[in-house]
Design a protein around this motif. Structure first.
Motif, PDB file in Angstrom:
ATOM      1  N   ALA A  49       0.854  -1.391   0.332  1.00  0.00           N
ATOM      2  CA  ALA A  49       0.551  -0.259  -0.045  1.00  0.00           C
ATOM      3  C   ALA A  49       0.702   1.191  -0.252  1.00  0.00           C
ATOM      4  CB  ALA A  49      -1.038   0.011   1.518  1.00  0.00           C
ATOM      5  N   ARG A  65      -3.742   6.953  -3.915  1.00  0.00           N
ATOM      6  CA  ARG A  65      -2.867   5.641  -3.094  1.00  0.00           C
ATOM      7  C   ARG A  65      -3.197   4.713  -3.862  1.00  0.00           C
ATOM      8  NH1 ARG A  65      -8.016   4.662   0.781  1.00  0.00           N
ATOM      9  NH2 ARG A  65      -6.790   2.116   1.038  1.00  0.00           N
ATOM     10  N   ASP A  67      -3.080   0.277  -3.462  1.00  0.00           N
ATOM     11  CA  ASP A  67      -3.494  -0.767  -2.716  1.00  0.00           C
ATOM     12  C   ASP A  67      -3.024  -1.878  -3.267  1.00  0.00           C
ATOM     13  OD1 ASP A  67      -4.008   0.234  -0.544  1.00  0.00           O
ATOM     14  OD2 ASP A  67      -5.434   1.284  -1.019  1.00  0.00           O
ATOM     15  N   ASN A  71      -3.893  -7.100  -0.339  1.00  0.00           N
ATOM     16  CA  ASN A  71      -3.635  -6.594   1.095  1.00  0.00           C
ATOM     17  C   ASN A  71      -2.282  -6.961   1.679  1.00  0.00           C
ATOM     18  OD1 ASN A  71      -3.750  -5.106   2.910  1.00  0.00           O
ATOM     19  ND2 ASN A  71      -5.497  -5.964   4.428  1.00  0.00           N
TER      20      ASN A  71
END
Length: 126
Positions: A49, A65, A67, A71
């Motif tokens: 991230a 951002r 990501d 995760n």
């Protein structure tokens, strides 16, 4: 959280740039801000991230951002470039800075900010 370093050699002569905390306080007016952050991983790091924020007086006003879908596991980000362009209104005492948050998994992993493709510019338009 890392403050994005501002190159004060090219900022306006009447702007206040604080080298200690990489902040920028322009004279009152309307500005177009442009910024780009390039990051690459160093072996054994898994970047999952990246957040690149424009702050005004300590509060986030814009966010770019990236990501990873998985995760903290799965395919990692090897290289990424995040860009931001915005029109801001400054009152002459507003303090602006950019902050970067990079989330890494793995032991001993780290990342590198690529100086040759990372920049900040501001143009007074009003």
């Amino acid at each position: 959280i890392i403050n994005f370093a501002l190159d004060t050699s090219t900022t306006t002569s009447n702007a206040i740039s604080d080298l200690a905390d990489n902040s920028w306080t322009p004279p009152a007016g309307i500005y177009q801000l442009n910024s780009q952050l390039s990051i690459s991983r160093i072996p054994s790091a898994n970047i999952y991230a990246i957040r690149f924020e424009l702050m005004k007086n300590g509060s986030s006003i814009r966010l770019s951002r990236l990501d990873n879908e998985n995760n903290s596991s799965g395919q990692d980000i090897m290289f990424s470039t995040l860009s931001m362009c915005d029109i801001i209104d400054a009152n002459g005492t507003d303090v602006f800075d950019f902050r970067t948050i990079v989330q890494i998994s793995g032991t001993g992993g780290t990342y590198s900010i690529r100086a040759n493709t990372t920049f900040f510019s501001a143009y007074k338009i009003g």
